[in-house]
Design a protein around this motif. Sequence first.
Motif, PDB file in Angstrom:
ATOM      1  N   CYS A 154       4.604 -18.748  -1.352  1.00 30.03           N
ATOM      2  CA  CYS A 154       3.920 -17.542  -1.823  1.00 30.03           C
ATOM      3  C   CYS A 154       2.921 -17.882  -2.927  1.00 30.03           C
ATOM      4  CB  CYS A 154       4.980 -16.561  -2.336  1.00 30.03           C
ATOM      5  SG  CYS A 154       4.325 -14.998  -2.937  1.00 30.03           S
TER       6      CYS A 154
ATOM      7  N   TRP B  84       3.491 -13.913   4.986  1.00 30.58           N
ATOM      8  CA  TRP B  84       2.256 -13.169   5.253  1.00 30.58           C
ATOM      9  C   TRP B  84       1.029 -13.934   4.787  1.00 30.58           C
ATOM     10  CZ3 TRP B  84       2.655  -8.847   8.055  1.00 30.58           C
ATOM     11  CH2 TRP B  84       3.907  -8.227   8.112  1.00 30.58           C
TER      12      TRP B  84
ATOM     13  N   GLU C 223       7.917 -11.808   1.461  1.00 30.95           N
ATOM     14  CA  GLU C 223       8.172 -10.378   1.687  1.00 30.95           C
ATOM     15  C   GLU C 223       8.128  -9.602   0.372  1.00 30.95           C
ATOM     16  OE1 GLU C 223       8.293  -8.521   4.269  1.00 30.95           O
ATOM     17  OE2 GLU C 223       8.532  -9.973   5.860  1.00 30.95           O
TER      18      GLU C 223
ATOM     19  N   ARG D  84       4.270  -9.259  -0.947  1.00 27.70           N
ATOM     20  CA  ARG D  84       3.174  -8.820  -0.055  1.00 27.70           C
ATOM     21  C   ARG D  84       2.502  -7.559  -0.568  1.00 27.70           C
ATOM     22  NH1 ARG D  84       2.357  -5.227   4.316  1.00 27.70           N
ATOM     23  NH2 ARG D  84       4.520  -4.578   4.115  1.00 27.70           N
TER      24      ARG D  84
ATOM     25  N   SER E  25      -1.264  -7.372  -2.043  1.00 30.47           N
ATOM     26  CA  SER E  25      -2.168  -6.522  -1.256  1.00 30.47           C
ATOM     27  C   SER E  25      -2.823  -5.465  -2.137  1.00 30.47           C
ATOM     28  CB  SER E  25      -1.408  -5.828  -0.123  1.00 30.47           C
ATOM     29  OG  SER E  25      -0.957  -6.754   0.827  1.00 30.47           O
TER      30      SER E  25
ATOM     31  N   VAL F 212      -4.067  -8.259   6.695  1.00 34.96           N
ATOM     32  CA  VAL F 212      -2.733  -8.748   6.366  1.00 34.96           C
ATOM     33  C   VAL F 212      -2.104  -9.145   7.693  1.00 34.96           C
ATOM     34  CG1 VAL F 212      -0.494  -8.209   5.340  1.00 34.96           C
ATOM     35  CG2 VAL F 212      -2.579  -7.191   4.378  1.00 34.96           C
TER      36      VAL F 212
ATOM     37  N   LEU G  66       0.921 -11.701   9.766  1.00 32.23           N
ATOM     38  CA  LEU G  66       2.079 -12.585   9.689  1.00 32.23           C
ATOM     39  C   LEU G  66       1.617 -14.039   9.741  1.00 32.23           C
ATOM     40  CD1 LEU G  66       4.590 -10.793  12.061  1.00 32.23           C
ATOM     41  CD2 LEU G  66       4.958 -11.284   9.634  1.00 32.23           C
TER      42      LEU G  66
ATOM     43  N   TRP H  48      -1.092 -16.066  12.293  1.00 29.96           N
ATOM     44  CA  TRP H  48      -2.412 -16.231  11.673  1.00 29.96           C
ATOM     45  C   TRP H  48      -3.427 -16.906  12.580  1.00 29.96           C
ATOM     46  CZ3 TRP H  48      -5.729 -14.322   8.627  1.00 29.96           C
ATOM     47  CH2 TRP H  48      -6.768 -15.073   8.070  1.00 29.96           C
TER      48      TRP H  48
ATOM     49  N   ARG I 133      -1.898  -7.634  13.143  1.00 30.37           N
ATOM     50  CA  ARG I 133      -2.540  -7.264  11.890  1.00 30.37           C
ATOM     51  C   ARG I 133      -1.964  -5.964  11.369  1.00 30.37           C
ATOM     52  NH1 ARG I 133      -6.637 -10.810  11.356  1.00 30.37           N
ATOM     53  NH2 ARG I 133      -7.480 -11.687  13.241  1.00 30.37           N
TER      54      ARG I 133
END
Length: 89
Positions: free
Chosen positions: A8, A19, A41, A44, A48, A60, A62, A66, A73
């Motif tokens: 992350c 994500w 998780e 995110r 965002s 956004v 997964l 990607w 999406r």
Amino acid sequence: MSDETPICSAKGCRADAVWVLAWNNPKIHTPERRKTWLACEEHREHLSQFLGVRGFLKDVVLLTEWESPEASRVPVSGTPESPGSPGAS
């Protein structure tokens, strides 16, 4: 791509990324350019929102999806879907 598990992009977080947050700063990037932050998780929504309030967030997706042509999406209100961290590029 390396064998290391992506983590992350949230400051101080060492959790596995789930994500991809695709963004661009229209003041310095061309419209089609996408920079990416990774998010677990837990972070995110926070990441965002950080990008969204600045008008930077474009997609956004997964992490597992990607690079897939049928990427899943998550809709970003007010921005069209496009192809294609703090500290991650």
